[in-house]
Design a protein around this motif. Structure first.
Motif, mmCIF file in Angstrom:
data_model
loop_
_atom_site.group_PDB
_atom_site.id
_atom_site.type_symbol
_atom_site.label_atom_id
_atom_site.label_comp_id
_atom_site.label_asym_id
_atom_site.label_seq_id
_atom_site.Cartn_x
_atom_site.Cartn_y
_atom_site.Cartn_z
ATOM 1 N N LEU B 90 0.904 -1.323 -0.090
ATOM 2 C CA LEU B 90 -0.189 0.024 0.104
ATOM 3 C C LEU B 90 0.863 1.291 -0.014
ATOM 4 O O LEU B 90 0.616 2.142 -0.618
ATOM 5 N N ILE B 91 1.736 1.232 0.962
ATOM 6 C CA ILE B 91 2.901 2.236 0.990
ATOM 7 C C ILE B 91 3.644 2.664 -0.629
ATOM 8 O O ILE B 91 3.517 3.480 -0.973
ATOM 9 N N LEU B 92 3.833 1.238 -1.062
ATOM 10 C CA LEU B 92 4.922 1.573 -2.276
ATOM 11 C C LEU B 92 3.823 2.140 -3.649
ATOM 12 O O LEU B 92 4.208 2.754 -4.383
ATOM 13 N N GLU B 93 2.650 1.694 -3.337
ATOM 14 C CA GLU B 93 1.531 2.264 -4.317
ATOM 15 C C GLU B 93 1.509 3.637 -4.389
ATOM 16 O O GLU B 93 1.272 4.509 -5.191
ATOM 17 N N ARG B 94 1.676 4.215 -3.067
ATOM 18 C CA ARG B 94 1.356 5.707 -2.999
ATOM 19 C C ARG B 94 2.806 6.530 -3.041
ATOM 20 O O ARG B 94 2.755 7.778 -2.835
ATOM 21 N N VAL B 95 3.851 6.008 -3.013
ATOM 22 C CA VAL B 95 5.017 6.653 -3.113
ATOM 23 C C VAL B 95 5.358 7.380 -4.320
ATOM 24 O O VAL B 95 5.702 8.692 -4.302
ATOM 25 N N GLU B 96 4.796 6.955 -5.468
ATOM 26 C CA GLU B 96 5.260 7.888 -6.868
ATOM 27 C C GLU B 96 4.405 9.188 -6.802
ATOM 28 O O GLU B 96 5.030 10.200 -6.944
ATOM 29 N N PRO B 97 3.076 9.224 -6.452
ATOM 30 C CA PRO B 97 2.706 10.572 -6.456
ATOM 31 C C PRO B 97 3.279 11.400 -5.263
ATOM 32 O O PRO B 97 3.425 12.582 -5.753
ATOM 33 N N THR B 98 3.602 10.826 -4.186
ATOM 34 C CA THR B 98 4.102 11.879 -3.096
ATOM 35 C C THR B 98 5.600 12.170 -3.464
ATOM 36 O O THR B 98 5.814 13.554 -3.541
ATOM 37 N N LEU B 99 6.365 11.200 -4.206
ATOM 38 C CA LEU B 99 7.898 11.304 -4.394
ATOM 39 C C LEU B 99 7.684 12.657 -5.629
ATOM 40 O O LEU B 99 8.294 13.446 -5.636
ATOM 41 N N ALA B 100 6.659 12.367 -6.560
ATOM 42 C CA ALA B 100 6.727 13.442 -7.557
ATOM 43 C C ALA B 100 6.337 14.557 -7.038
ATOM 44 O O ALA B 100 6.985 15.587 -7.678
ATOM 45 N N LEU B 101 5.406 14.797 -6.415
ATOM 46 C CA LEU B 101 5.069 16.227 -5.814
ATOM 47 C C LEU B 101 6.177 16.783 -5.076
ATOM 48 O O LEU B 101 6.471 17.974 -5.136
ATOM 49 N N ALA B 102 6.543 16.061 -4.171
ATOM 50 C CA ALA B 102 7.902 16.186 -3.557
ATOM 51 C C ALA B 102 9.103 16.961 -4.190
ATOM 52 O O ALA B 102 9.667 17.918 -4.005
ATOM 53 N N ILE B 103 9.357 16.140 -5.335
ATOM 54 C CA ILE B 103 10.458 16.714 -6.065
ATOM 55 C C ILE B 103 10.125 17.978 -6.909
ATOM 56 O O ILE B 103 10.810 18.857 -7.058
ATOM 57 N N SER B 104 8.797 18.078 -7.698
ATOM 58 C CA SER B 104 8.351 19.261 -8.326
ATOM 59 C C SER B 104 8.436 20.202 -7.442
ATOM 60 O O SER B 104 8.690 21.397 -7.968
#
Lengths: 531, 313
Positions: B90-104
């Motif tokens: 569940l956490i891994l499924e949510r990492v991409e949006p969070t990481l993308a938003l954090a980086i951008s």
């Protein structure tokens, strides 16, 4: 100078290209013409409709499973998976035959053994299924297409029980239906008009269903939950958007097609938008309820519960919760909803006119002496919160000492199931709602159930009332049923399992290119077209 | 250096142990009941009791704790009570949006804030400084949800330039991925930009008053060179610290932004789990995020050695 101008024009060109790319990106989702995008009222977490009473799980089940019967717009059960049935002269033996062409999503045919296994799992959990089980002598598969129910004694609600959509009998393959009813199923194979795309399920975000190409709809005309279930879109995508403003913006922008439960204060604004249609799909609507705790003083005394009837003014609640008079009834004293077959006004006089002096006198007779009344207030549920605010004012006006305990809905659910002392872990009063055909029936109206320890939280307790409900369920003659129903309601206004605080509807909002939305009391997605 | 690194990595163990114990106790000593939520609004007390028993929530807390720690030691964060899916998935499924938003958001903030902060410091006391700082205060004062709704109304609904909500994976469609990130990045990035610009301004301003800057100017060095090579480089340590803390906070999940733009990230996973009392998910997310915090702090500390040769571990 020349240099800076060329740099500027290059920058403008880049900006235009970027804007073009973004606009193209915007346009991309619109190309998927046959995908119905729906913002649902809750996140789908549990995929087993037998395991939970959560509405969202029930709605998921309505899409992927089929049912033996379906209720038509008059709430009369009509055959759905069943082709025909025969009842013996003594009314004890029901023989059912499945219609041809029924197939599960994995290609296997639907057989009687699947039906029997699904029935036997469901009737361990569902209250109406349990009641039918208590009348059942045997349930057996005769051959692949035929199954037989033998009753111990006559029961008037066999087909109504099999056709109810909330907590309904959803037919699963036998191997799935053999799962212990206390465990969740692990495989989601139905025979309904849509197939659950498990690989695309993103909890907290998106649930995807695709049209079942093998589904053979009935040839009868679609009529609420009865008749042909024809999927007219290729995919249904449920999106979970917790923020209502975002859902509203997404509907206005055309990013979604269907907003399942817009807040009621959004409705006037939505009605003014020519690109949006507001549709009331609930002819029966919802009933707000005020539930007292029968276990502790003062509401363990019927006089104190009757006092609540004199305090409540339904219109005050409806103004606070709904606002728009088009969406609520000014008064409805029927426990089984106004507009249903079981509507009755018998006994509702105390609820018609607010009388605080009478309420104070009744509280005194119940032995109330200024003790604190603990009211649970779910601050994160707008409708329940508004109901609670009205209740607080009403109780104070009646001279009660109110202790409001604010909390989130999850805490309310935990707290209200606790039988402890109201001043420690329990409570005196809380609000909830229910609605649709299941509320309109004394057997399936779970908050009306007055079986003491076996009742819903609040533990309404009156075995005489329960006996009347049982008498009603045995009776198949409509006229005789009506007589019993009036006696049920008269008794209910004496014992007050809950106070009906008003009846209102929760419309849906769709884009104007959506047609074929069915008036079904619960949202379903067959018959819907997207142009 | 290596021994410092190993010591810091090993220090994660006691931190995580304390976090784990505290989180477990807070959740389990609270009189909440996920079984009541699972059972639904119309369930009987018996239904709720059956589910509680089935989930093992009726067992004494110390047994549940031992059970949880035992699984944790084997690297198993457990499964969601509701979804019956592994917490890690569940956490891994949510990492991409969070990481993308954090980086951008980080890129947006750094690119905007550092030049603005340096400029404000360089022009300290002038109208340029005042305008930059006024805008920064304004951006910092506006709630993110208000900025978010404003951007949606203007850029998505009125001009129809960008999508209102949602997230598209970069692997699915890179262009739509970027389009969906623009509004949340601006909404969230403005606050970080304001914070970082103010931090950069005050740090650079402090350094501009140092003797060696005066010496550099007296030597006749160009303004840009003084500013970039002498001032900004020496102001880098506190600025990098602020950036690092910002990244850690963003990875921890930005609930409001994720809710306003319907981004299925870690923040929404956490808030959803809290609202549903999904104990294993709450415990898992907090452990993973706290581990990430520790690692970010370590990375910041190591960056100091690159930025300031005087710092040695």
């Amino acid at each position: 100078m020349k240099n800076s101008r060329s740099t500027f024009s290059q920058a403008v060109r880049y900006a235009l290209v970027a804007a073009g790319v973004l606009m193209a990106a915007q346009a991309a989702p619109a190309a998927a013409q046959k995908t119905l995008k729906v913002v649902v009222h809750a996140d789908l977490k549990i995929l087993d409709p037998v395991w939970t009473t959560a509405f969202i799980s029930n709605r998921h089940a309505l899409l992927i499973y089929d049912m033996l019967y379906g209720l038509d717009s008059k709430l009369v059960p009509q055959p759905q998976m069943v082709e025909k049935h025969a009842v013996s002269d003594d009314g004890l033996v029901y023989t059912f035959t499945l219609r041809p062409g029924l197939k599960f999503h994995d290609g296997a045919p639907v057989t009687s053994t699947d039906v029997v296994a699904s029935w036997n799992r469901w009737n361990k959990r569902d209250p109406m299924g349990q009641r039918l089980a208590s009348f059942t002598a045997s349930l057996e598969a005769v051959d692949d297409k035929t199954f037989r129910l033998t009753l111990k004694e006559k029961y008037g609600l066999v087909l109504e029980t099999l056709g109810k959509s909330t907590g309904g009998l959803f037919i699963m393959p036998e191997r799935v239906a053999k799962t212990d009813p206390q465990q969740q199923i692990k495989e989601y194979v139905g025979s309904g008009p849509f197939v659950f795309e498990q690989s695309e399920w993103r909890p907290g975000n998106k649930v995807v269903y695709r049209k079942n190409p093998d589904y053979v709809p009935r040839s009868d005309k679609t009529d609420a939950m009865a008749g042909a279930k024809i999927a007219k879109v290729d995919r249904v995508e449920w999106l979970y958007i917790p923020d209502h403003n975002t859902s509203l913006s997404a509907l206005q922008a055309g990013e979604i097609d269907y907003f399942e439960a817009p807040p009621l204060d959004f409705v006037p604004m939505l009605e003014k938008n020519p690109r949006i249609k507001v549709i009331d799909i609930e002819p029966l609507g919802l009933q707000g309820i005020l539930r007292p705790n029968f276990l502790y003083p003062p509401f363990n005394h019927p006089k104190a519960r009757q006092a609540l009837l004199y305090m409540v003014k339904q219109e005050d609640y409806m103004r606070a919760v709904v606002g728009n008079p088009k969406l609520y009834k000014k008064f409805c004293g029927a426990f089984f909803l106004c507009g249903s077959d079981n509507e009755s006004s018998v006994g509702s006089e105390p609820l018609m006119k607010q009388d605080f002096e009478k309420a104070k006198a009744l509280m005194k007779e119940a032995g109330y002496n200024g003790e604190k009344i603990v009211v649970l207030q779910p601050t994160d549920r707008a409708q329940y919160n508004a109901m609670t605010m009205v209740t607080i004012q009403m109780l104070r006006k009646a001279g009660l000492n109110v202790d409001v305990q604010a909390m989130d809905w999850g805490t309310v659910l935990s707290r209200r199931a606790n039988k402890g002392n109201p001043y420690e872990t329990g409570y005196h009063l809380f609000h909830t709602t229910h609605g649709g055909p299941s509320t309109a029936n004394p057997v399936s109206n779970t908050w009306f159930n007055s079986r003491c320890e076996k009742a819903n939280p609040g533990w309404a307790c009156d075995m005489e009332l329960d006996k009347l409900v049982e008498d009603w369920s045995r009776e198949s003659d409509r006229a005789k049923r009506k007589v019993i129903l009036d006696r049920i309601q008269a008794r209910a206004y004496e014992t007050v399992p809950y106070v009906p605080i008003g009846q209102y509807t929760q419309p849906i909002a769709v884009r104007s290119n959506i047609s074929g939305v069915l008036i079904t009391n619960v949202p379903v997605y067959w018959n819907i077209e997207k142009k | 250096m290596w021994s410092y690194l190993i010591r810091r990595i090993l220090a994660v163990i006691p931190v995580m142990t304390v976090v784990g114990i505290v989180v477990f106790l807070i959740l389990h000593l609270n009189p909440n009941d996920p079984a009541a939520i699972i059972a639904g609004d119309h369930a009987t007390a018996q239904d709720i009791e059956d589910i509680r028993r089935r989930l093992g929530l009726d067992r004494p807390i110390y047994i549940q704790f031992v059970d949880w720690v035992g699984r944790l030691i084997r690297g198993d964060l457990g499964s969601s009570i509701f979804l019956e899916r592994p917490v890690l998935h569940l956490i891994l499924e949510r990492v991409e949006p969070t990481l993308a938003l954090a980086i951008s958001t980080t890129i947006f903030s750094v690119v905007l804030a550092i030049p603005l902060g340096v400029l404000a410091a360089w022009k300290a006391g002038t109208w340029i400084d005042q305008v930059i700082m006024a805008v920064a205060v304004l951006a910092f004062s506006f709630p993110v949800f208000l900025i978010g709704y404003g951007l949606v109304q203007g850029l998505a609904l009125e001009l129809d330039l960008l999508p209102v909500q949602g997230f598209v994976s970069i692997s699915e469609d890179p262009v739509r991925f970027l389009a969906h990130l623009v509004l949340p990045t601006i909404a969230l990035g403005l606050v970080y930009t304001a914070l970082l610009a103010r931090m950069t301004r005050s740090t650079v301003l402090e350094i501009l008053n140092e003797d060696y800057i005066r010496t550099a100017r007296a030597k006749g060095l160009a303004n840009g060179r003084v500013l970039i090579i002498h001032a900004l480089k020496n102001a880098a340590v506190p600025i990098v610290t602020t950036i690092g803390v910002g990244i850690a906070l963003l990875i921890g999940g930005v609930v409001v932004t994720e809710s306003v733009f319907a981004i299925p990230g870690v923040g929404r996973l956490t808030i959803d789990a809290v609202l549903h009392r999904d104990y294993p998910v709450i415990q898992g997310v907090i452990l993973v995020v706290s581990g990430f915090y520790v690692m970010i702090n370590l990375a910041i500390d190591l960056t100091y050695t690159v930025l300031d040769p005087r710092i040695r571990y």
